[in-house]
Design an enzyme around this catalytic site. Structure first.
Site, PDB file in Angstrom:
ATOM      1  N   ARG A   1      16.058 -17.858 -11.911  1.00 38.76           N
ATOM      2  CA  ARG A   1      14.814 -17.929 -12.287  1.00 38.76           C
ATOM      3  C   ARG A   1      13.790 -17.839 -11.329  1.00 38.76           C
ATOM      4  NH1 ARG A   1      11.549 -22.423 -14.376  1.00 38.76           N
ATOM      5  NH2 ARG A   1      12.365 -23.807 -13.070  1.00 38.76           N
ATOM      6  N   ASN A   4      22.115 -13.122 -18.325  1.00 32.76           N
ATOM      7  CA  ASN A   4      23.329 -13.715 -17.580  1.00 32.76           C
ATOM      8  C   ASN A   4      24.516 -13.879 -18.466  1.00 32.76           C
ATOM      9  OD1 ASN A   4      21.962 -13.842 -15.309  1.00 32.76           O
ATOM     10  ND2 ASN A   4      21.412 -15.898 -15.335  1.00 32.76           N
ATOM     11  N   ASN A  45      22.740 -19.677 -13.893  1.00 32.62           N
ATOM     12  CA  ASN A  45      21.897 -20.455 -14.945  1.00 32.62           C
ATOM     13  C   ASN A  45      21.733 -19.535 -16.236  1.00 32.62           C
ATOM     14  OD1 ASN A  45      21.616 -23.013 -13.962  1.00 32.62           O
ATOM     15  ND2 ASN A  45      20.443 -22.332 -12.215  1.00 32.62           N
ATOM     16  N   ASP A 103      22.849 -31.259  -8.256  1.00 28.02           N
ATOM     17  CA  ASP A 103      22.177 -32.339  -8.995  1.00 28.02           C
ATOM     18  C   ASP A 103      22.372 -33.775  -8.622  1.00 28.02           C
ATOM     19  OD1 ASP A 103      20.669 -30.526 -10.952  1.00 28.02           O
ATOM     20  OD2 ASP A 103      22.896 -30.576 -11.602  1.00 28.02           O
ATOM     21  N   HIS A 141      22.384 -29.515 -16.749  1.00 22.46           N
ATOM     22  CA  HIS A 141      21.967 -29.062 -15.449  1.00 22.46           C
ATOM     23  C   HIS A 141      20.441 -28.447 -15.948  1.00 22.46           C
ATOM     24  CE1 HIS A 141      21.516 -27.274 -11.714  1.00 22.46           C
ATOM     25  NE2 HIS A 141      21.037 -25.980 -12.257  1.00 22.46           N
TER      26      HIS A 141
END
Ligand SMILES: NC(=O)c1ccc[n+]([C@@H]2O[C@H](COP(=O)([O-])OP(=O)(O)OC[C@H]3O[C@@H](n4cnc5c(N)ncnc54)[C@H](O)[C@@H]3O)[C@@H](O)[C@H]2O)c1
Ligand SMILES: O=C(O)CC[C@H](O)C(=O)O
Length: 257
Positions: free
Chosen positions: A46, A59, A85, A113, A141
């Site tokens: 992103r 993706n 992602n 994370d 996520h």
């Protein structure tokens, strides 16, 4: 692209003292043959102003084609980690594209994370992340993830104590801390104009070590398919749980100590 790969090879050789051999190829059959672990990382990140859903179409298409080749050529015991992602949303599609591989062998990568949440607490306590344990990164996520620190402990002033007790700042733990962790990826993109790199590579290394080499690390976070029996999460929902590792496989932990 093979020219670019040559450059990547040079870097890998420079930073991997245990490296014995590398196969650089753009052929799926060669890439996936005899693989023990596969990281799905080749995908769009992103950029500032984009949302997770902007990546989904591009993706998932990449992952679907690669994972069906993985199902065809890799060992059935291969472990698959979806890093690209939106990792959570893509992972179930990836699983469906390789029915020959057990769904328990897939996970969505939430170790970054987990590291980020531990680092926030460590910095606030004035210790390092290695003194913090049992932080659980729940849900997914993205910005709706939830860092659960009810079981978290820190080595503080020579003693192991609960994080709430050590910090004595419930307001920060229940407010700013959670928001900082949830928005960390986006904040970093705004600052760097690019998504994270070094911390992601470090977290991938940590994930491999936990899964492959250090099963005594008991409570680690992974996005896995829910078994429908834990924490009232419906079956077959991709969800980040605390998992215990045994024989390179995971088991959802119910209430860590
Ligand atoms: N889950 C996480 O914690 C986490 C952390 C960091 C990055 N990410 C995600 O990982 C992905 C990669 O991020 P990045 O920063 O490395 O991006 P990047 O743009 O630096 O690298 C992406 C790579 O993918 C390659 N690629 C593009 N299309 C491809 C295709 N069809 N087949 C194979 N490879 C292809 C590109 O050549 C490039 O080398 C992004 O989706 C990013 O959001 C996730
Ligand atoms: O896109 C984001 O919000 C974060 C991207 C980052 O690479 C991550 O997955 O942590």
């Amino acid at each position: 692209m093979m020219g670019v790969l040559e450059g990547v090879l040079m870097e890998l050789k420079d930073c991997a003292p245990l490296l014995k051999d590398i196969i650089a190829t753009d052929k799926e059959k060669v890439t996936f043959k005899h693989l023990d672990m596969a990281f799905f990382v080749g995908s769009m990140p992103r950029r500032e102003g984009m949302e997770g859903k902007d990546l989904l179409k591009a993706n998932v298409k990449i992952f679907k084609s690669q994972v069906s080749a993985l199902g065809k050529y890799a060992k059935n015991s291969v472990k698959v980690i979806v890093v690209g992602n939106p990792a959570n949303t893509s992972c179930p599609t990836v699983i469906k594209s390789a029915p020959s591989i057990p769904k328990e062998s897939f996970c969505c990568f939430s170790h970054l994370d987990h590291n980020q949440a531990m680092a926030q607490i460590a910095l606030k306590l004035g210790v390092t992340s290695k003194d913090i344990k049992n932080v659980i990164l729940c849900r997914n996520h993205s910005y709706t993830q939830y860092p659960d620190i009810n079981h978290a402990k820190g080595k503080y002033e020579g003693k192991e104590v609960g994080v709430y007790e050590a910090l004595k700042d419930d307001r920060w733990l229940k407010g700013e801390f959670i928001m900082t962790v949830q928005q960390h990826g986006a904040t970093l993109i705004m600052a760097r104009k690019l998504s994270n790199e070094v911390s992601a590579v470090k977290a991938i290394g940590d994930h491999i070590r936990v899964l492959w080499l250090e099963p005594q690390w008991q409570y680690v976070c992974m996005g896995v398919m829910s078994d429908g029996k834990s924490y009232a999460v419906p079956e077959d929902l991709l969800y980040s749980f605390a998992v215990a590792i045994k024989n390179q496989s995971w088991e959802i932990v119910e209430g860590p100590d």
